[in-house]
Design a protein around this motif. Structure first.
Motif, PDB file in Angstrom:
ATOM      1  N   ALA A 226      44.239  22.778  67.988  1.00 51.19           N
ATOM      2  CA  ALA A 226      45.517  22.272  67.465  1.00 51.19           C
ATOM      3  C   ALA A 226      45.961  22.134  66.012  1.00 51.19           C
ATOM      4  O   ALA A 226      46.960  22.549  65.828  1.00 51.19           O
ATOM      5  CB  ALA A 226      45.647  20.850  68.196  1.00 51.19           C
ATOM      6  N   PRO A 227      45.141  21.689  65.149  1.00 49.77           N
ATOM      7  CA  PRO A 227      43.861  20.752  65.164  1.00 49.77           C
ATOM      8  C   PRO A 227      44.220  19.356  64.927  1.00 49.77           C
ATOM      9  O   PRO A 227      45.069  18.914  64.254  1.00 49.77           O
ATOM     10  CB  PRO A 227      43.057  21.595  63.743  1.00 49.77           C
ATOM     11  CG  PRO A 227      44.331  21.776  62.657  1.00 49.77           C
ATOM     12  CD  PRO A 227      45.569  22.135  63.740  1.00 49.77           C
ATOM     13  N   MET A 228      43.708  18.619  65.790  1.00 45.97           N
ATOM     14  CA  MET A 228      43.938  17.052  65.860  1.00 45.97           C
ATOM     15  C   MET A 228      42.763  16.475  65.214  1.00 45.97           C
ATOM     16  O   MET A 228      41.536  16.751  65.398  1.00 45.97           O
ATOM     17  CB  MET A 228      43.813  16.589  67.315  1.00 45.97           C
ATOM     18  CG  MET A 228      43.985  15.287  67.456  1.00 45.97           C
ATOM     19  SD  MET A 228      43.834  14.626  69.015  1.00 45.97           S
ATOM     20  CE  MET A 228      42.077  14.609  69.273  1.00 45.97           C
ATOM     21  N   GLY A 258      46.358  25.682  71.078  1.00 44.82           N
ATOM     22  CA  GLY A 258      46.077  24.234  71.405  1.00 44.82           C
ATOM     23  C   GLY A 258      47.260  23.409  71.867  1.00 44.82           C
ATOM     24  O   GLY A 258      46.934  22.997  73.170  1.00 44.82           O
ATOM     25  N   THR A 259      48.255  23.235  71.373  1.00 45.52           N
ATOM     26  CA  THR A 259      49.318  22.534  71.802  1.00 45.52           C
ATOM     27  C   THR A 259      49.874  22.983  72.989  1.00 45.52           C
ATOM     28  O   THR A 259      50.325  22.357  73.834  1.00 45.52           O
ATOM     29  CB  THR A 259      50.212  22.176  70.686  1.00 45.52           C
ATOM     30  OG1 THR A 259      50.791  23.465  69.828  1.00 45.52           O
ATOM     31  CG2 THR A 259      49.611  21.181  69.506  1.00 45.52           C
ATOM     32  N   TYR A 260      50.076  24.335  72.929  1.00 47.51           N
ATOM     33  CA  TYR A 260      50.623  25.209  74.107  1.00 47.51           C
ATOM     34  C   TYR A 260      50.056  24.868  75.289  1.00 47.51           C
ATOM     35  O   TYR A 260      50.522  24.513  76.321  1.00 47.51           O
ATOM     36  CB  TYR A 260      50.731  26.546  74.055  1.00 47.51           C
ATOM     37  CG  TYR A 260      51.067  27.427  74.995  1.00 47.51           C
ATOM     38  CD1 TYR A 260      52.537  27.473  75.452  1.00 47.51           C
ATOM     39  CD2 TYR A 260      50.060  28.053  75.843  1.00 47.51           C
ATOM     40  CE1 TYR A 260      52.861  28.178  76.650  1.00 47.51           C
ATOM     41  CE2 TYR A 260      50.597  28.711  77.002  1.00 47.51           C
ATOM     42  CZ  TYR A 260      51.939  28.806  77.354  1.00 47.51           C
ATOM     43  OH  TYR A 260      52.314  29.603  78.451  1.00 47.51           O
ATOM     44  N   ALA A 283      47.787   7.897  68.727  1.00 44.17           N
ATOM     45  CA  ALA A 283      47.176   7.128  67.639  1.00 44.17           C
ATOM     46  C   ALA A 283      46.482   8.383  66.862  1.00 44.17           C
ATOM     47  O   ALA A 283      46.591   8.222  65.621  1.00 44.17           O
ATOM     48  CB  ALA A 283      46.191   6.284  68.084  1.00 44.17           C
ATOM     49  N   PHE A 284      45.539   9.178  67.490  1.00 47.18           N
ATOM     50  CA  PHE A 284      45.160  10.346  66.497  1.00 47.18           C
ATOM     51  C   PHE A 284      46.248  11.129  65.888  1.00 47.18           C
ATOM     52  O   PHE A 284      45.776  11.686  64.855  1.00 47.18           O
ATOM     53  CB  PHE A 284      44.028  11.331  67.353  1.00 47.18           C
ATOM     54  CG  PHE A 284      42.798  10.479  67.871  1.00 47.18           C
ATOM     55  CD1 PHE A 284      42.185   9.898  67.030  1.00 47.18           C
ATOM     56  CD2 PHE A 284      42.646  10.632  69.228  1.00 47.18           C
ATOM     57  CE1 PHE A 284      40.791   9.459  67.248  1.00 47.18           C
ATOM     58  CE2 PHE A 284      41.365   9.899  69.522  1.00 47.18           C
ATOM     59  CZ  PHE A 284      40.448   9.379  68.707  1.00 47.18           C
ATOM     60  N   ALA A 285      47.314  11.389  66.648  1.00 51.38           N
ATOM     61  CA  ALA A 285      48.406  12.162  66.011  1.00 51.38           C
ATOM     62  C   ALA A 285      48.935  11.498  64.758  1.00 51.38           C
ATOM     63  O   ALA A 285      49.025  12.074  63.676  1.00 51.38           O
ATOM     64  CB  ALA A 285      49.415  12.352  66.995  1.00 51.38           C
ATOM     65  N   VAL A 286      49.211  10.326  64.709  1.00 56.68           N
ATOM     66  CA  VAL A 286      49.986   9.784  63.474  1.00 56.68           C
ATOM     67  C   VAL A 286      48.644   9.315  62.485  1.00 56.68           C
ATOM     68  O   VAL A 286      49.076   9.326  61.349  1.00 56.68           O
ATOM     69  CB  VAL A 286      50.528   8.315  63.770  1.00 56.68           C
ATOM     70  CG1 VAL A 286      51.564   8.638  64.713  1.00 56.68           C
ATOM     71  CG2 VAL A 286      49.467   7.243  64.274  1.00 56.68           C
ATOM     72  N   LEU A 324      51.652  16.862  68.099  1.00 60.88           N
ATOM     73  CA  LEU A 324      50.993  15.906  69.115  1.00 60.88           C
ATOM     74  C   LEU A 324      51.674  14.709  69.304  1.00 60.88           C
ATOM     75  O   LEU A 324      51.425  14.270  70.835  1.00 60.88           O
ATOM     76  CB  LEU A 324      49.461  15.886  68.648  1.00 60.88           C
ATOM     77  CG  LEU A 324      48.587  16.941  68.355  1.00 60.88           C
ATOM     78  CD1 LEU A 324      47.360  16.604  67.484  1.00 60.88           C
ATOM     79  CD2 LEU A 324      48.017  17.526  69.656  1.00 60.88           C
ATOM     80  N   LEU A 325      52.344  14.107  68.617  1.00 60.54           N
ATOM     81  CA  LEU A 325      52.867  12.963  68.751  1.00 60.54           C
ATOM     82  C   LEU A 325      53.978  13.186  69.833  1.00 60.54           C
ATOM     83  O   LEU A 325      54.092  12.363  70.910  1.00 60.54           O
ATOM     84  CB  LEU A 325      53.414  12.354  67.650  1.00 60.54           C
ATOM     85  CG  LEU A 325      54.254  10.949  67.721  1.00 60.54           C
ATOM     86  CD1 LEU A 325      53.736   9.872  68.260  1.00 60.54           C
ATOM     87  CD2 LEU A 325      55.048  10.591  66.625  1.00 60.54           C
TER      88      LEU A 325
END
Length: 510
Positions: A226-228, A258-260, A283-286, A324-325
């Motif tokens: 994604a990368p997350m 990844g996001t797709y 939470a990981f996104a922010v 991701l958010l």
């Protein structure tokens, strides 16, 4: 579209007869082949977009469905809807621009033959990832891009390229192994690997526990690409070591895979699992948004020896955090924002990496301390067009209204402000506030970079040699990205009109 670059990759490995070179050297003929093939793919992508039924963007179109491995119920199933069409066109455009740019600025490495073949193979895998509609075919396409990108970094990259390429391949392969287990679980339990059928069932053939395990396994594999945060650590090294075109394609296209996958596979096929994990994803996104911005601020400070390519790589962690958010909101508004931000990031960050590559070519370094020291921080005075384009890309990246970077991030935060039913609104309001703070940090580090690289004492700039400003081939490669950034910013309905009905279809028409 999928077959042409694959044939071109095979053709690049064959000797080119003198009669077909038309007086050009073998190197020029090979690079010309790359431009011709990627240009033809771009034309096909435009034809596909022109023939697309815009009244029904939620319906799969231009489909092919053939039995491939009947014993395993695996089909060669292809199709395109409003979610995948923009990504297919973006991939074709960026690959063509990279091939065109490489004709005049081929990175030092093994030579043009392997370079063109790997570039075309990379395009095949990326286009296939966005076009396939079978879980096993998706996995194969997802993996196809790893080897060509590994060699592009390891053989045409800069300092520490082999270690960075190895780290890239280890991270992504480990993530892919976990993802494969999740895809197999979905297909075996549901009795089919067909993504359209699975999306229509909306997880009804999977128990809640199966959805939890599958969403976790597939999500981890996709999150690496994604990368997350905190699975992002391969990205800065890969970008710093990669050649310019490698960085453009890595940021502009590969990160979108990844996001797709989360939107195409997890949202419709494991809705129960995604509902459980959505707050954690948010939470990981922010955290990624703030972490990426703080890392960029640290790199931008005087005396820290920050690298411009590394800084933009960390900025991608922040920008993809908004994507991701948006997905984590489980709303049509948030997911539409995520898809819009995907395209905007591809255009803007692709342009930024092109520009930083040009600065590095002129100075021999992308180290911020060296650049600001040697130029007197006066790129505006020494190469005004290059400086102006860098400023344009920077303000687009920070989300200036009227440019493409604004809409995706805004819609992601709107979705977070009112998440799907059953999700904790206080938690998502906190995510919204943190994400909004992240936009301020983004503006801070990008404006700091502009001040250090572009601005300075006019007399000092005039006393030093004038740099080569934007060259003709650079203008040709960069103009489409700048123009589309403006068009998407002023006319967001071009993208949202495609994605919104398709996203509603994924959510079962709700």
């Amino acid at each position: 579209m999928l077959g042409l670059p694959l044939l071109g990759a095979a053709g690049a490995l064959l000797p080119i007869p003198s009669a077909l070179r038309m007086g050009r050297t073998r190197e020029q003929a090979l690079l010309g082949l790359g431009v011709i093939v990627t240009g033809a793919v771009l034309v096909l992508a435009v034809v596909l977009a022109a023939g697309f039924d815009h009244d029904h963007p939620g319906t799969m179109q231009a489909t092919t469905d053939l039995d491939w491995i009947p014993a395993l119920r695996i089909h060669f199933h292809l199709g395109v809807d409003g979610i995948s069409l923009p990504l297919l066109v973006l991939t074709a455009l960026l690959t063509f621009l990279c091939a065109l740019y490489s004709c005049f600025s081929l990175p030092k490495g093994l030579g043009p033959q392997a370079f063109v073949a790997l570039l075309l193979l990379l395009e095949t895998g990326t286009l296939a990832t966005f076009a396939v509609l079978d879980l096993m075919l998706f996995f194969l396409a997802f993996e196809t891009v790893l080897i060509p990108m590994y060699f592009l970094i390891a053989r045409w990259g800069g300092q520490d390229r082999e270690r960075s390429a190895l780290r890239f391949i280890v991270y992504t392969v480990l993530g892919s192994v976990i993802m494969l287990l999740g895809l197999l679980l979905i297909g075996v339990k549901a009795g089919t690997f067909d993504m359209v059928t699975l999306a229509t069932d909306n997880g009804s053939h999977l128990s809640h526990s199966t959805q939890l395990i599958a969403a976790l396994a597939v999500g981890l594999g996709l999150a690496v690409k994604a990368p997350m945060w905190p699975l992002h650590s391969w990205l800065p090294d890969a970008h710093t070591a990669a050649p310019t075109v490698g960085s453009v394609l890595l940021a502009g296209v590969l990160l979108k895979m990844g996001t797709y996958g989360m939107v195409r596979i997890l949202l419709p096929e494991t809705p129960g699992g995604m509902h459980t994990y959505a707050p954690y994803l948010g939470a990981f996104a922010v955290i990624g948004i703030v972490y990426g911005s703080l890392a960029c601020l640290a790199l931008a400070r005087q005396g820290n020896g920050g690298d411009l390519k590394r800084l933009i790589a960390y900025s991608s962690v922040g920008h993809m955090g908004f994507v991701l958010l948006g997905i984590a909101t489980l709303t049509t508004t948030g997911v539409n924002g995520a898809l819009f931000a995907n395209i905007a990031h591809g255009l803007i960050t692709g342009l930024l990496f092109f520009l930083v590559g040009a600065v590095k070519d002129r100075y021999g370094t992308s180290d911020l301390d060296q650049l600001s020291g040697r130029t007197g921080a006066a790129l505006y005075g020494r190469a005004p067009r290059l400086g102006g384009l860098l400023a344009f890309a920077a303000v687009a990246s920070l989300g200036l209204p009227g440019l493409a970077g604004f809409w995706g991030e805004m819609l992601a935060m709107f979705g977070s402000f009112k998440p799907a039913a059953g999700l904790s609104r206080p938690a998502y309001l906190t995510f919204t506030a943190i994400a909004a703070f992240g936009t301020l940090l983004t503006a801070a580090y990008l404006l700091t970079v502009l001040r250090r690289v572009c601005m300075g004492d006019r007399e000092t700039a005039e006393a030093r040699p004038v740099l080569a400003d934007v060259r003709g081939y650079e203008f040709a490669a960069w103009t489409p990205l700048a123009a589309l950034t403006v068009v998407a910013g002023l006319w967001p309905a071009v993208l949202l009109g495609l994605t919104e009905p398709a996203v509603r279809t994924l959510f079962g028409g709700n």
